[in-house]
Design a protein around this motif. Structure first.
Motif, PDB file in Angstrom:
ATOM      1  N   ARG A 147     -64.132  11.075  12.446  1.00 28.44           N
ATOM      2  CA  ARG A 147     -64.593  10.608  13.761  1.00 28.44           C
ATOM      3  C   ARG A 147     -65.923   9.865  13.618  1.00 28.44           C
ATOM      4  O   ARG A 147     -66.142   8.843  14.264  1.00 28.44           O
ATOM      5  CB  ARG A 147     -64.731  11.804  14.716  1.00 28.44           C
ATOM      6  N   TYR A 157     -61.276   5.911  19.167  1.00 30.78           N
ATOM      7  CA  TYR A 157     -60.827   7.241  18.750  1.00 30.78           C
ATOM      8  C   TYR A 157     -60.825   8.117  19.985  1.00 30.78           C
ATOM      9  O   TYR A 157     -61.719   8.000  20.827  1.00 30.78           O
ATOM     10  CB  TYR A 157     -61.754   7.818  17.669  1.00 30.78           C
ATOM     11  N   HIS A 158     -59.840   8.983  20.098  1.00 31.20           N
ATOM     12  CA  HIS A 158     -59.739   9.783  21.327  1.00 31.20           C
ATOM     13  C   HIS A 158     -60.966  10.665  21.523  1.00 31.20           C
ATOM     14  O   HIS A 158     -61.586  11.088  20.595  1.00 31.20           O
ATOM     15  CB  HIS A 158     -58.450  10.617  21.332  1.00 31.20           C
ATOM     16  N   LYS A 159     -61.290  10.867  22.791  1.00 36.74           N
ATOM     17  CA  LYS A 159     -62.475  11.670  23.124  1.00 36.74           C
ATOM     18  C   LYS A 159     -62.073  13.063  23.493  1.00 36.74           C
ATOM     19  O   LYS A 159     -61.000  13.350  23.876  1.00 36.74           O
ATOM     20  CB  LYS A 159     -63.238  11.018  24.257  1.00 36.74           C
TER      21      LYS A 159
END
Length: 159
Positions: A147, A157-159
């Motif tokens: 990350r 990038y997913h949170k």
């Protein structure tokens, strides 16, 4: 950039090994990743503090043999500083741009790290006040390093 995950014990569970392999593959485009395992010591459930210290010191000696003088050492410790993902990314970025080409993240065994290992740390890092299995911590650490690279490269990038 070289990143070493230095840890005590082997990962036995397949699902952890699969996750470690996945994040190792993802990280290969950002850094040279090395995972070094040192053997753990057997400990009885009723170990005295003296026996615990002996175990941690034996494991610590094995860890210290794998830490190079030029490396920047992060020791994962429950009493370390807690960072969010962006702060960890910024910390790693600052080290890399400041000339550090080798980062070592040290994960202790089930009893934690010896005082000698903690003394060699350039930075004590905590992921939580909670205790996690050291095998799971390896997965969590790899995910956060991944990350960090995504953040520093302005990649989604997913949170």
């Amino acid at each position: 950039m070289k990143i070493t995950i230095l840890c005590v014990g082997k990962v036995k569970e397949k699902f952890y090994r699969d996750a470690i392999a996945e994040y190792s593959k993802r990280l290969s485009r950002y850094c040279k990743l090395e995972i070094t395992e040192v053997s753990d010591e057997k400990t009885s459930e009723q170990a005295t503090q003296t026996e615990i210290d002996i175990v941690k010191n034996k494991e610590g000696e094995r860890l210290l043999k794998n830490i190079k003088d030029d490396a920047y050492v992060f020791c994962l410790a429950i009493d370390g500083k807690q960072l969010d993902s962006v702060e960890l990314s910024q910390k790693m970025d600052k080290l890399m741009t400041g000339g550090k080409s080798h980062l070592v993240f040290v994960i202790g065994g089930s009893l934690g790290l010896s005082d000698d290992v903690l003394k060699c740390a350039d930075y004590k890092l905590s992921f939580s006040k909670m205790t996690f299995p050291h095998q799971l911590m390896r997965v969590i650490l790899l995910e956060q390093i991944y990350r960090s690279f995504r953040i520093s490269n302005n990649e989604p990038y997913h949170k």
